[in-house]
Design an enzyme around this catalytic site. Structure first.
Site, mmCIF file in Angstrom:
data_model
loop_
_atom_site.group_PDB
_atom_site.id
_atom_site.type_symbol
_atom_site.label_atom_id
_atom_site.label_comp_id
_atom_site.label_asym_id
_atom_site.label_seq_id
_atom_site.Cartn_x
_atom_site.Cartn_y
_atom_site.Cartn_z
ATOM 1 N N GLY A 141 6.156 0.428 7.153
ATOM 2 C CA GLY A 141 5.717 1.546 6.335
ATOM 3 C C GLY A 141 6.874 2.421 5.893
ATOM 4 O O GLY A 141 6.734 3.637 5.749
ATOM 5 N N ASN A 185 8.314 2.865 3.088
ATOM 6 C CA ASN A 185 8.426 3.245 1.680
ATOM 7 C C ASN A 185 7.956 4.668 1.405
ATOM 8 O O ASN A 185 8.110 5.167 0.292
ATOM 9 C CB ASN A 185 7.629 2.274 0.802
ATOM 10 C CG ASN A 185 6.151 2.276 1.148
ATOM 11 O OD1 ASN A 185 5.783 1.936 2.270
ATOM 12 N ND2 ASN A 185 5.301 2.651 0.209
ATOM 13 N N GLY A 229 6.598 8.799 3.338
ATOM 14 C CA GLY A 229 6.303 9.640 4.482
ATOM 15 C C GLY A 229 7.312 9.566 5.609
ATOM 16 O O GLY A 229 8.527 9.561 5.397
ATOM 17 N N GLY A 262 7.989 7.115 7.598
ATOM 18 C CA GLY A 262 8.777 5.886 7.599
ATOM 19 C C GLY A 262 9.975 5.980 6.689
ATOM 20 O O GLY A 262 11.080 5.547 7.053
ATOM 21 N N SER A 283 0.295 9.596 18.061
ATOM 22 C CA SER A 283 -0.171 10.883 17.537
ATOM 23 C C SER A 283 -0.681 11.721 18.700
ATOM 24 O O SER A 283 -1.128 11.177 19.720
ATOM 25 C CB SER A 283 -1.314 10.657 16.534
ATOM 26 O OG SER A 283 -2.001 11.859 16.249
ATOM 27 N N TYR A 343 -9.593 6.385 14.852
ATOM 28 C CA TYR A 343 -8.166 6.715 14.764
ATOM 29 C C TYR A 343 -7.629 7.093 16.143
ATOM 30 O O TYR A 343 -6.559 6.620 16.554
ATOM 31 C CB TYR A 343 -7.947 7.856 13.785
ATOM 32 C CG TYR A 343 -6.492 8.263 13.642
ATOM 33 C CD1 TYR A 343 -5.590 7.437 12.969
ATOM 34 C CD2 TYR A 343 -6.015 9.454 14.187
ATOM 35 C CE1 TYR A 343 -4.251 7.796 12.847
ATOM 36 C CE2 TYR A 343 -4.691 9.829 14.052
ATOM 37 C CZ TYR A 343 -3.803 8.983 13.387
ATOM 38 O OH TYR A 343 -2.472 9.342 13.268
#
Length: 296
Positions: free
Chosen positions: A22, A24, A26, A28, A139, A165
């Site tokens: 990931g 690309n 945020g 990441g 998280s 989540y």
């Protein structure tokens, strides 16, 4: 009083290779940018190669883009199967949050399948190449998570996007716990660490499928959240600082803000027996387990 840890404290990463899932956008992208700036060869493992190429074009240093869809185990196997040479750091960052109920290509609940099972399979398949550590982004919402080993894919329970989540983020920490136990038992020097960003303003919070929920999260992003660059600091700390295997990094302040440090986790996230049972279940679902040969 110690000076807060920042990207200026990242040691030279010259000669080292990192994969950031990931990468690309945020957190990441912020993680990849900092590692590349420190001299690492960084591979952005992304589902959309065009978006990955656009992100890579804005980074300095040696950056590559390779396709990886964590919601499709065939893609995970293809990515890992094509890997050659050493991999110093795997940053399991990609994730989705509180999305409407859906399934992965292999039939798993989408959040559990993407956030946990995809990374579980990827890490184990790449582990023979890893020389330093596997960093998994969890998280603080892992504290609300509950692992239902009889219904990991929400086939019996009434689906709750937020509960699913939470389960996936608790699974991330249990994976780190059990991976570190197995690495230690095998005599490997590779470390498994985890991190959480606090509340960082990224696109992660905009996929609920509800305009009202997305709007509320957008307000929170403006008023409370830190930037993606600040939110990535705990991940970077877990990736390059001299911390023990099994560590969990996060911001040191209230409201999930502050400088990165080692933080506590929930009792469930420290449950060794649950971690072993989840590992067994995850291996059964993915068909992937700890490789027989590990780097030392």
């Amino acid at each position: 009083m110690a000076t807060p840890w920042t990207t200026a404290d990242i040691p030279s990463q010259a000669g080292r290779t990192a994969v950031v899932t990931g990468g690309n956008s945020g957190l990441g992208l912020a993680t990849a940018r900092a590692l590349a700036a420190a001299g690492a060869r960084v591979v952005l493992a992304v589902r959309d190669e065009a978006r990955g190429a656009a992100a890579a074009a804005g980074l300095t240093g040696q950056v590559e883009v390779r396709r990886l869809d964590l919601a499709d185990l065939s893609s995970v196997r293809a990515f890992a199967g094509a890997w050659t040479g050493d991999l110093d750091v795997l940053v399991a960052n990609a994730g989705i949050m509180a999305v409407p109920q859906a399934r992965t290509a292999d039939g798993f609940e989408l959040q559990f399948g993407t956030n946990h099972l995809g990374h579980f399979a990827l890490a184990n398949l790449l582990l023979p190449h890893v020389t330093d550590r596997v960093v998994t982004v969890s998280s603080m919402l892992h504290r609300s998570g509950r692992i239902d080993l009889e219904d990991l894919n929400w086939e019996r329970r009434r689906y709750s996007a937020t509960a699913a989540y939470g389960q996936s983020k608790l699974a991330n920490l249990l994976f780190t716990l059990e991976l570190q136990r197995r690495l230690t038992a095998a005599g490997s020097a590779v470390r498994a660490t985890a991190a959480h960003p606090g509340w960082a303003a990224t696109d992660l919070q905009s996929g609920s499928g509800s305009r009202l929920k997305d709007a509320a999260m957008a307000v929170g992003n403006r008023l409370v959240a830190v930037s993606a660059e600040h939110g990535a600091l705990p991940t970077l700390y877990a990736a390059v600082a001299d911390v023990p295997g099994g560590s969990f990094a996060g911001p040191d302040g209230r409201l999930m803000r502050g400088a990165p440090t080692l933080v506590d986790r929930s009792a469930a996230a420290s449950d060794d027996a649950l971690a072993r049972r989840l590992w067994t279940a995850s291996a059964g679902l993915t068909g992937v387990d700890l490789p027989a040969s590990l780097p030392h």
